[in-house]
Design an enzyme around this catalytic site. Sequence first.
Site, PDB file in Angstrom:
ATOM      1  N   VAL B  78       0.815  -1.229  -0.058  1.00  0.00           N
ATOM      2  CA  VAL B  78       0.031  -0.188  -0.050  1.00  0.00           C
ATOM      3  C   VAL B  78       0.927   1.331   0.106  1.00  0.00           C
ATOM      4  CG1 VAL B  78      -1.803   1.263   1.475  1.00  0.00           C
ATOM      5  CG2 VAL B  78      -1.886  -1.190   1.161  1.00  0.00           C
ATOM      6  N   CYS B  79       0.607   2.239  -1.177  1.00  0.00           N
ATOM      7  CA  CYS B  79       1.673   3.254  -1.114  1.00  0.00           C
ATOM      8  C   CYS B  79       1.268   4.071   0.127  1.00  0.00           C
ATOM      9  CB  CYS B  79       1.276   4.172  -2.380  1.00  0.00           C
ATOM     10  SG  CYS B  79       1.938   5.771  -2.324  1.00  0.00           S
ATOM     11  N   VAL B  80       2.349   4.421   0.667  1.00  0.00           N
ATOM     12  CA  VAL B  80       2.319   5.080   2.127  1.00  0.00           C
ATOM     13  C   VAL B  80       1.995   6.459   2.064  1.00  0.00           C
ATOM     14  CG1 VAL B  80       4.880   5.948   1.939  1.00  0.00           C
ATOM     15  CG2 VAL B  80       3.874   5.753   4.133  1.00  0.00           C
TER      16      VAL B  80
END
Lengths: 136, 131
Positions: B78-80
């Site tokens: 999941v893209c931070v």
Amino acid sequence: MPASSPVVFLSSASAWSGNAAHACLDTAMSFAVFDVPVVLVLHGAGVLQLLPGQDGEHLGLKTLARTWGALSLYGIHEVLVEADSLQQSGYAQEDLLCSAAHVDDQEDPAAPLLLRIIEKPELAAIIASSKAVFNF
Amino acid sequence: MSSFAIIIRGAPCKPQSALSAYRFACAALAAGHQIKRLFFYEDGVYNASASIVPGPGELHLPQAWQTLVSKHRIDAVVCVASALQRGVLDEQEAQRHQAGSGNLLPGFTISGLGQLVDATLGADRVLTFAP
């Protein structure tokens, strides 16, 4: 496919229609950091990103022009603009920011960001030779 | 057999994109292909949220992803930046930003765009599912 095949980023959103324009540049810079060849293409409403004088401060938004000004620091020295999109926008090449010197004072003077107009057949060839295409 | 990097940019409540990504992932695995990484980007990060409650009769897509990831041991990132902007946080990020408790489903990992770069370069094919 050669190991040096570029990753192509197609940006078709204006600076203010959601986060797509910002996400495109952020993603492109992430690839450039890892020395992946990056081709950045503006088409459709994406060409409006390069109109001068845009400022997101009063909207509480980041100003995209500052990111454009930083691209050369990431090794991205050229932005391609699709010719038909530019014509349909009603603007001409001279109306657009075509060098980082126009975008941000923090540009690297040794490697200005250059704008190049391309026709659809060249864009098709670039896409055909690419490792991957990201459409924002 | 091919390896795929799959990028999910649509929320589970948006028609088609996330669901299509899920169905493609299931079909690819069933056909013997590999998934190098799932990368949840922009609104796609909601697919990793434990706070999503689907409407009656709708597929619980976050749980479906979780089951798929667990069963096939898929790397699900999941893209931070997208996650922080949308309140999808693991316990560590929730504590760091004093934002209550984490709501990231088990099996998902929060990380940066470098994981997208790595997946793109390492996979045979890259597919993006956007709204």
